[in-house]
Design a protein around this motif. Structure first.
Motif, short mmCIF file in Angstrom:
data_model
loop_
_atom_site.label_atom_id
_atom_site.label_comp_id
_atom_site.label_asym_id
_atom_site.label_seq_id
_atom_site.Cartn_x
_atom_site.Cartn_y
_atom_site.Cartn_z
N PRO A 40 0.80 -1.21 0.00
CA PRO A 40 0.00 0.00 0.00
C PRO A 40 0.84 1.27 0.00
N ALA A 41 2.16 1.14 0.14
CA ALA A 41 3.04 2.31 0.20
C ALA A 41 3.55 2.65 -1.20
N ASP A 42 3.79 3.93 -1.43
CA ASP A 42 4.40 4.39 -2.67
C ASP A 42 5.92 4.33 -2.51
N THR A 43 6.56 3.41 -3.21
CA THR A 43 8.01 3.24 -3.08
C THR A 43 8.75 3.65 -4.36
N ARG A 44 8.12 4.47 -5.19
CA ARG A 44 8.78 4.88 -6.43
C ARG A 44 10.09 5.61 -6.19
N TRP A 45 10.21 6.25 -5.05
CA TRP A 45 11.44 6.98 -4.74
C TRP A 45 12.66 6.04 -4.69
N VAL A 46 12.43 4.77 -4.43
CA VAL A 46 13.53 3.80 -4.39
C VAL A 46 14.26 3.75 -5.73
N ASP A 47 13.53 3.97 -6.83
CA ASP A 47 14.14 3.88 -8.15
C ASP A 47 15.22 4.94 -8.38
N ASP A 48 15.18 6.00 -7.59
CA ASP A 48 16.17 7.07 -7.73
C ASP A 48 17.41 6.83 -6.88
N ARG A 49 17.42 5.76 -6.11
CA ARG A 49 18.53 5.46 -5.21
C ARG A 49 19.41 4.36 -5.82
N GLU A 50 20.63 4.72 -6.17
CA GLU A 50 21.51 3.75 -6.79
C GLU A 50 22.04 2.72 -5.80
N ASP A 51 21.83 2.95 -4.51
CA ASP A 51 22.32 2.01 -3.51
C ASP A 51 21.25 1.03 -3.03
N LEU A 52 20.07 1.07 -3.63
CA LEU A 52 18.98 0.18 -3.22
C LEU A 52 18.62 -0.79 -4.34
N ARG B 135 16.72 -3.07 -7.13
CA ARG B 135 15.71 -2.77 -8.15
C ARG B 135 14.41 -3.47 -7.76
N ILE B 136 13.29 -2.77 -7.96
CA ILE B 136 11.99 -3.30 -7.57
C ILE B 136 11.07 -3.38 -8.78
N ILE B 137 10.42 -4.52 -8.93
CA ILE B 137 9.34 -4.71 -9.90
C ILE B 137 8.05 -4.78 -9.09
N ARG B 138 7.17 -3.80 -9.26
CA ARG B 138 6.00 -3.66 -8.39
C ARG B 138 4.75 -4.28 -9.01
N ALA B 139 3.89 -4.80 -8.11
CA ALA B 139 2.60 -5.33 -8.52
C ALA B 139 1.46 -4.44 -8.03
N GLY B 140 1.77 -3.19 -7.72
CA GLY B 140 0.74 -2.31 -7.18
C GLY B 140 0.31 -2.77 -5.80
N ARG B 141 -0.92 -2.50 -5.45
CA ARG B 141 -1.45 -2.89 -4.15
C ARG B 141 -2.29 -4.17 -4.31
N HIS B 142 -2.27 -5.03 -3.27
CA HIS B 142 -3.12 -6.22 -3.31
C HIS B 142 -4.57 -5.83 -3.62
N ILE B 143 -5.27 -6.72 -4.29
CA ILE B 143 -6.71 -6.55 -4.53
C ILE B 143 -7.42 -7.73 -3.90
N ALA B 144 -8.25 -7.45 -2.89
CA ALA B 144 -8.89 -8.49 -2.10
C ALA B 144 -10.40 -8.31 -2.06
N ARG B 145 -11.09 -9.35 -1.67
CA ARG B 145 -12.53 -9.29 -1.42
C ARG B 145 -12.76 -8.57 -0.09
N THR B 146 -13.88 -7.91 0.04
CA THR B 146 -14.20 -7.15 1.24
C THR B 146 -14.12 -8.05 2.48
N ARG B 147 -13.34 -7.60 3.46
CA ARG B 147 -13.14 -8.30 4.73
C ARG B 147 -12.60 -9.72 4.55
N ARG B 148 -11.83 -9.91 3.50
CA ARG B 148 -11.26 -11.23 3.26
C ARG B 148 -9.74 -11.15 3.11
#
Length: 363
Positions: free
Chosen positions: A94-106, A108-121
Motif C-alpha cells: 500500500p506504500a508508494d516506493t517509487r522513490w527507491v528507483d532514484d537510489r543507486e544504492d537500493l 531494483r523493484i518490480i511492483r505489482a501495485g497494491r493487493h486486490i482483495a474481497r471485502t473483509r477477506r
C-alpha cells in the motif's frame, strides 16, 4: 555516490547453470568479458560470482499494520540488499516506493501495485477491499500503477464456513485477468488452499503465490498452462503458529493450515518434478523479516530440489522470468561474490563476501 571503479571479478563467474567464466570486468557500471585496454588500477575481487539474487515475493513499504514510512522502507530494502538480494518483485504494497528507483544504492523493484482483495477477506490495511463487480476496474488501475504485475488475493478464510475459501467467482477472474493482459501486465494470486486454483489457472493467470493447495489433480493443469509458483516456504513454516490461536473459533481453518504445512515439501517437490517453474520468494514485509533469501533457497533443497535448480530459482531462471538480465555482456553489473562454490553448498548464500550493485561495491 561518486565515480564507479573498474572492477575485476576473478575466480568462477557463474553466468548460467551450464556456463562459467574465469573473469569478468565491471566498466562504467556494466558487465564486460573483454579486458579493458590500459586499465591497471582495477579493484580485484576474487571468489564465486552469481547474478544478484531475486526475491520474487516480498513487500517493501509494508509492515504488520499496513503501510510504513520511507525510513522503514529504506531499512527493508537495505536488509535485502545486504543479503545479496538485488532484484525484488514487490507482490503488493500500500506504500508508494517509487522513490527507491532514484537510489543507486537500493535494489531494483518490480511492483505489482497494491493487493486486490474481497471485502473483509484479507489482512486489514493491506489491500484494496472490493466486490467482484469492481474487480476489473481495480485490476486496470493497479496494472497501470505497477511494473507489469497485478496481485489478487485468491483465497482467504471465509468466516461463514470457518475455513479457507475462494474469493472470486469464475467470471470475475476471467474478466480481470483478461483486462490485466490487455494492459500489458501479468497476474499473480495469493492462494493457500485448493479451491481457487482451477478457476484461476483456466482463466489465464500467470503465477500463483504460496500454492500450498496444489494436488495431483491441479499440478498437470499448471504444467499445461505454464503457470509458475513462488512457494515462500519460509512463510509456510509459520502456519502451525498461525493455526494454534484459531483452534477454538475456527478449528476447520486451523486444521487445514496444519495439513497444508505438513505436506509443503512434498507439494513443492511434486510441482518441480512435474515441470512447474518454481521461483524463490520470502514474503518479507508484513510479519516476516527481510533478508531471508538464503533461507528460502535452503528450504527449496529441503523440499527435494537439486541445489542447481534451487540456485536457478533465485538467479538465472528468476531473472529471465522477470525480464531482467543476468551476467551478460553489457548488462548492469548487479552481482554477488561468495567465498566458496554455492553449487556445492547453497548455505554459502548466507555469507556473501562482496555485493556489487549498479557497478559499485556496496557490501
Amino acid at each position: 555516490m561518486g565515480e564507479r571503479e573498474t572492477l575485476h571479478i576473478r575466480g568462477r563467474i557463474l553466468v548460467g547453470p551450464e556456463e562459467t567464466r574465469d573473469e569478468l570486468w565491471v566498466i562504467d557500471g556494466r558487465v564486460s568479458y573483454d579486458r579493458p585496454v590500459g586499465t591497471l588500477d582495477a579493484v580485484t575481487v576474487e571468489g564465486w560470482a552469481l547474478p544478484g539474487l531475486v526475491d520474487a515475493h516480498c513487500h517493501v513499504g509494508l509492515g504488520h499494520q499496513g503501510a510504513v514510512d520511507a525510513e522503514t522502507s529504506e531499512k527493508q530494502a537495505l536488509t535485502d540488499r545486504d543479503a545479496g538480494t538485488l532484484l525484488l518483485r514487490d507482490a503488493g504494497s500500500p506504500a508508494d516506493t517509487r522513490w527507491v528507483d532514484d537510489r543507486e544504492d537500493l535494489p531494483r523493484i518490480i511492483r505489482a501495485g497494491r493487493h486486490i482483495a474481497r471485502t473483509r477477506r484479507y489482512i486489514r490495511n493491506f489491500a484494496w477491499e472490493i466486490e467482484p463487480e469492481d474487480l476489473v476496474a481495480y485490476v486496470r488501475q493497479e496494472a497501470r500503477r505497477g511494473d507489469g504485475w497485478v496481485k489478487l488475493v485468491g483465497d482467504w478464510i471465509d468466516r461463514e464456513t470457518g475455513d479457507l475459501g475462494a474469493c472470486w467467482p469464475r467470471g470475475a477472474v476471467e474478466a480481470a485477468i483478461a483486462a490485466a493482459h490487455e494492459e500489458g501486465a501479468r497476474v499473480t494470486a495469493h492462494c493457500f488452499a485448493e479451491d481457487a486454483l482451477r478457476d484461476l489457472v483456466e482463466a489465464g493467470i500467470d503465477c500463483v503465490e504460496h500454492a500450498t493447495g496444489l494436488t495431483e489433480d491441479t499440478i498437470p493443469l499448471f504444467v499445461e498452462h505454464g503457470v509458475a509458483i513462488v512457494p515462500t516456504l519460509v512463510n509456510i513454516a509459520t502456519f502451525p503458529k498461525l493455526a494454534a490461536p484459531a483452534d477454538a473459533k475456527f478449528p476447520r481453518w486451523a486444521d487445514h493450515m496444519r495439513r497444508l504445512h505438513a505436506r509443503r515439501y512434498d507439494t513443492v517437490r511434486a510441482a518441480h518434478d512435474a515441470g512447474i517453474p518454481v521461483f524463490t520468494g520470502t514474503d518479507a514485509g508484513g510479519s516476516l523479516a527481510h533478508g531471508l533469501i538464503a533461507d528460502e533457497v535452503a528450504e527449496l533443497t529441503r523440499a527435494g530440489l537439486p541445489a542447481l535448480d534451487a540456485l536457478a530459482a533465485a538467479t538465472w531462471s528468476a531473472r529471465a522470468w522477470l525480464g531482467r538480465p543476468g551476467l551478460t555482456e553489457g548488462a548492469p553489473a548487479d552481482l554477488v561474490v561468495y567465498p566458496s562454490d554455492p553449487r556445492a553448498d547453497v548455505r554459502v548464500l548466507a555469507a556473501p563476501s562482496r555485493i556489487v550493485l549498479r557497478g559499485r561495491v556496496v557490501g
